[in-house]
Enzyme design. Structure first.
Site, PDB file in Angstrom:
ATOM      1  N   TYR A 152       0.844  -1.211   0.000  1.00  0.00           N
ATOM      2  CA  TYR A 152       0.000   0.000   0.000  1.00  0.00           C
ATOM      3  C   TYR A 152       0.879   1.261   0.000  1.00  0.00           C
ATOM      4  O   TYR A 152       0.624   2.211  -0.752  1.00  0.00           O
ATOM      5  CB  TYR A 152      -0.896  -0.053   1.244  1.00  0.00           C
ATOM      6  CG  TYR A 152      -1.921   1.030   1.363  1.00  0.00           C
ATOM      7  CD1 TYR A 152      -3.085   1.007   0.590  1.00  0.00           C
ATOM      8  CD2 TYR A 152      -1.765   2.083   2.269  1.00  0.00           C
ATOM      9  CE1 TYR A 152      -4.048   1.998   0.718  1.00  0.00           C
ATOM     10  CE2 TYR A 152      -2.726   3.066   2.405  1.00  0.00           C
ATOM     11  CZ  TYR A 152      -3.868   3.019   1.632  1.00  0.00           C
ATOM     12  OH  TYR A 152      -4.829   4.002   1.766  1.00  0.00           O
ATOM     13  N   LYS A 156       0.960   4.091  -2.884  1.00  0.00           N
ATOM     14  CA  LYS A 156       0.601   5.494  -2.607  1.00  0.00           C
ATOM     15  C   LYS A 156       1.787   6.439  -2.844  1.00  0.00           C
ATOM     16  O   LYS A 156       1.599   7.570  -3.297  1.00  0.00           O
ATOM     17  CB  LYS A 156       0.067   5.631  -1.179  1.00  0.00           C
ATOM     18  CG  LYS A 156      -1.271   4.914  -0.949  1.00  0.00           C
ATOM     19  CD  LYS A 156      -2.365   5.394  -1.896  1.00  0.00           C
ATOM     20  CE  LYS A 156      -3.744   4.860  -1.512  1.00  0.00           C
ATOM     21  NZ  LYS A 156      -4.796   5.306  -2.434  1.00  0.00           N
TER      22      LYS A 156
HETATM   23  N1  LIG Z   1      -9.918   5.245   5.063  1.00  0.00           N
HETATM   24  C1  LIG Z   1      -8.727   5.708   5.310  1.00  0.00           C
HETATM   25  O1  LIG Z   1      -8.300   5.829   6.473  1.00  0.00           O
HETATM   26  C2  LIG Z   1      -7.819   6.122   4.184  1.00  0.00           C
HETATM   27  C3  LIG Z   1      -6.594   6.713   4.522  1.00  0.00           C
HETATM   28  C4  LIG Z   1      -5.744   7.112   3.517  1.00  0.00           C
HETATM   29  C5  LIG Z   1      -6.091   6.932   2.198  1.00  0.00           C
HETATM   30  N2  LIG Z   1      -7.273   6.349   1.885  1.00  0.00           N
HETATM   31  C6  LIG Z   1      -7.576   6.159   0.468  1.00  0.00           C
HETATM   32  O2  LIG Z   1      -8.814   6.760   0.153  1.00  0.00           O
HETATM   33  C7  LIG Z   1      -9.452   6.046  -0.909  1.00  0.00           C
HETATM   34  C8  LIG Z   1     -10.854   5.656  -0.483  1.00  0.00           C
HETATM   35  O3  LIG Z   1     -10.767   4.889   0.696  1.00  0.00           O
HETATM   36  P1  LIG Z   1     -12.058   4.482   1.551  1.00  0.00           P
HETATM   37  O4  LIG Z   1     -11.596   4.337   2.946  1.00  0.00           O
HETATM   38  O5  LIG Z   1     -13.189   5.381   1.233  1.00  0.00           O
HETATM   39  O6  LIG Z   1     -12.307   3.006   0.962  1.00  0.00           O
HETATM   40  P2  LIG Z   1     -13.606   2.073   0.952  1.00  0.00           P
HETATM   41  O7  LIG Z   1     -14.658   2.575   1.868  1.00  0.00           O
HETATM   42  O8  LIG Z   1     -13.063   0.692   1.150  1.00  0.00           O
HETATM   43  O9  LIG Z   1     -14.145   2.251  -0.558  1.00  0.00           O
HETATM   44  C9  LIG Z   1     -13.349   1.846  -1.632  1.00  0.00           C
HETATM   45  C10 LIG Z   1     -14.025   2.184  -2.944  1.00  0.00           C
HETATM   46  O10 LIG Z   1     -13.162   1.781  -4.010  1.00  0.00           O
HETATM   47  C11 LIG Z   1     -13.863   0.924  -4.900  1.00  0.00           C
HETATM   48  N3  LIG Z   1     -12.934  -0.022  -5.495  1.00  0.00           N
HETATM   49  C12 LIG Z   1     -12.114  -0.903  -4.871  1.00  0.00           C
HETATM   50  N4  LIG Z   1     -11.418  -1.600  -5.785  1.00  0.00           N
HETATM   51  C13 LIG Z   1     -11.801  -1.141  -6.999  1.00  0.00           C
HETATM   52  C14 LIG Z   1     -11.447  -1.459  -8.332  1.00  0.00           C
HETATM   53  N5  LIG Z   1     -10.516  -2.415  -8.619  1.00  0.00           N
HETATM   54  N6  LIG Z   1     -12.053  -0.810  -9.343  1.00  0.00           N
HETATM   55  C15 LIG Z   1     -12.975   0.126  -9.091  1.00  0.00           C
HETATM   56  N7  LIG Z   1     -13.364   0.491  -7.862  1.00  0.00           N
HETATM   57  C16 LIG Z   1     -12.772  -0.148  -6.823  1.00  0.00           C
HETATM   58  C17 LIG Z   1     -14.913   0.253  -4.030  1.00  0.00           C
HETATM   59  O11 LIG Z   1     -15.969  -0.256  -4.833  1.00  0.00           O
HETATM   60  P3  LIG Z   1     -16.963  -1.427  -4.274  1.00  0.00           P
HETATM   61  O12 LIG Z   1     -17.813  -0.765  -3.233  1.00  0.00           O
HETATM   62  O13 LIG Z   1     -17.737  -1.882  -5.450  1.00  0.00           O
HETATM   63  O14 LIG Z   1     -16.061  -2.475  -3.707  1.00  0.00           O
HETATM   64  C18 LIG Z   1     -15.331   1.427  -3.155  1.00  0.00           C
HETATM   65  O15 LIG Z   1     -16.216   2.256  -3.872  1.00  0.00           O
HETATM   66  C19 LIG Z   1      -8.536   4.856  -1.212  1.00  0.00           C
HETATM   67  O16 LIG Z   1      -7.687   5.156  -2.288  1.00  0.00           O
HETATM   68  C20 LIG Z   1      -7.740   4.708   0.063  1.00  0.00           C
HETATM   69  O17 LIG Z   1      -6.498   4.078  -0.151  1.00  0.00           O
HETATM   70  C21 LIG Z   1      -8.154   5.935   2.842  1.00  0.00           C
END
Ligand SMILES: NC(=O)c1ccc[n+]([C@@H]2O[C@H](COP(=O)([O-])OP(=O)(O)OC[C@H]3O[C@@H](n4cnc5c(N)ncnc54)[C@H](OP(=O)(O)O)[C@@H]3O)[C@@H](O)[C@H]2O)c1
Length: 243
Positions: A152, A156
């Protein structure tokens, strides 16, 4: 004229909050999802109830042809893509000694190659219209590294290098490319954390709370709609954790 935005992974979490925040500012939205159609359709209904157009497309961002198809759906309907939010992402955490090749490949292919695929799919029309905003969702882990998240962190960090390179490539074409690096945000991605892990993280956050998806959406909205002289930057939104 209203702006058109593609928000990848807009079915839940940070992507959902971002899609709705942009719609509230008058944007029409195309979201995509990987598997969970029902959640994506709920987001579409919520956006339509705000008086904006919205579509949900099933597209795996790790596959170029599916990313192109998503961009084409947007281009055919609206004739343009003004804003791309590369948000779709996954984690497959484990220490390097236990990390499977598939854990590495899936995380790199979704988080990093997916960002390439979607950017490549919209960049020509953006260059042609001499205007565009691309915001890539990175992570503070891409800046600091984290045990158990080598895949990851590498993805990133790659997104950050990609952001700066593309920002330099397309700045003269009126396209601004930035990254937002969230800290720990309460979504399904972090729901898996144990209470102990959560408390440990909290002790490192000066603002004394985990972030919520809306905190990230506000930063993305600013870069997408209000910033006029910012490109190639990484905006850290983490409650002060990484400073
Ligand atoms: N949450 C945190 O603490 C955090 C921190 C730093 C960075 N981020 C980054 O922020 C972004 C969003 O995170 P989140 O926490 O909101 O994640 P999340 O709730 O797990 O949602 C992930 C989203 O990505 C979609 N997705 C996953 N794999 C995919 C693929 N191969 N093709 C198309 N869509 C895909 C999922 O679709 P489905 O619903 O259909 O599976 C879902 O809509 C990510 O890039 C993550 O790395 C998150």
């Amino acid at each position: 004229m209203s702006k058109t935005a593609i928000v990848t992974g807009g079915s839940r979490g940070i992507g959902k909050a971002t899609a709705i925040a942009l719609a509230k500012e008058g944007c029409d939205i195309v979201i995509n999802y990987a598997n969970q159609e029902s959640q994506a359709l709920e987001v579409v209904e919520e956006i339509k109830s705000l008086g904006r157009e919205a579509d949900a497309v099933k597209a795996d961002v790790s596959i170029l042809a599916e990313s192109e198809e998503m961009a084409n759906i947007c281009l055919e309907k609206y004739g343009k893509v003004d804003i791309l939010i590369n948000n779709a992402g996954i984690t497959r955490d484990s220490l390097i000694m236990r990390m499977k090749e598939d854990d590495w490949d899936k995380v790199i292919n979704t988080n990093l190659k997916g960002t390439f695929n979607c950017t490549k799919s919209v960049i020509r029309p953006m260059v042609k219209q001499k205007m565009g905003r691309i915001i890539n969702i990175a992570s503070v882990i891409g800046l600091s590294g984290n045990p158990g998240q080598a895949n990851y962190a590498a993805a990133k960090a790659g997104v950050i290098g990609f952001t700066k390179s593309i920002a330099k490539e397309v700045a003269s074409r009126g396209i601004m490319v930035n990254a937002v690096a969230p800290g720990y945000i309460q979504t399904e991605m972090t729901d898996v954390l144990s209470t102990e892990a959560r408390e440990k993280i909290m002790s490192h956050i000066p603002l004394e709370r985990l972030g919520n998806p809306g905190d990230i959406a506000e930063a993305v909205k600013f870069l997408a709609l209000y910033a006029s002289y910012i490109t190639g930057q990484v905006i850290v939104v983490d409650g002060g954790m990484a400073m």
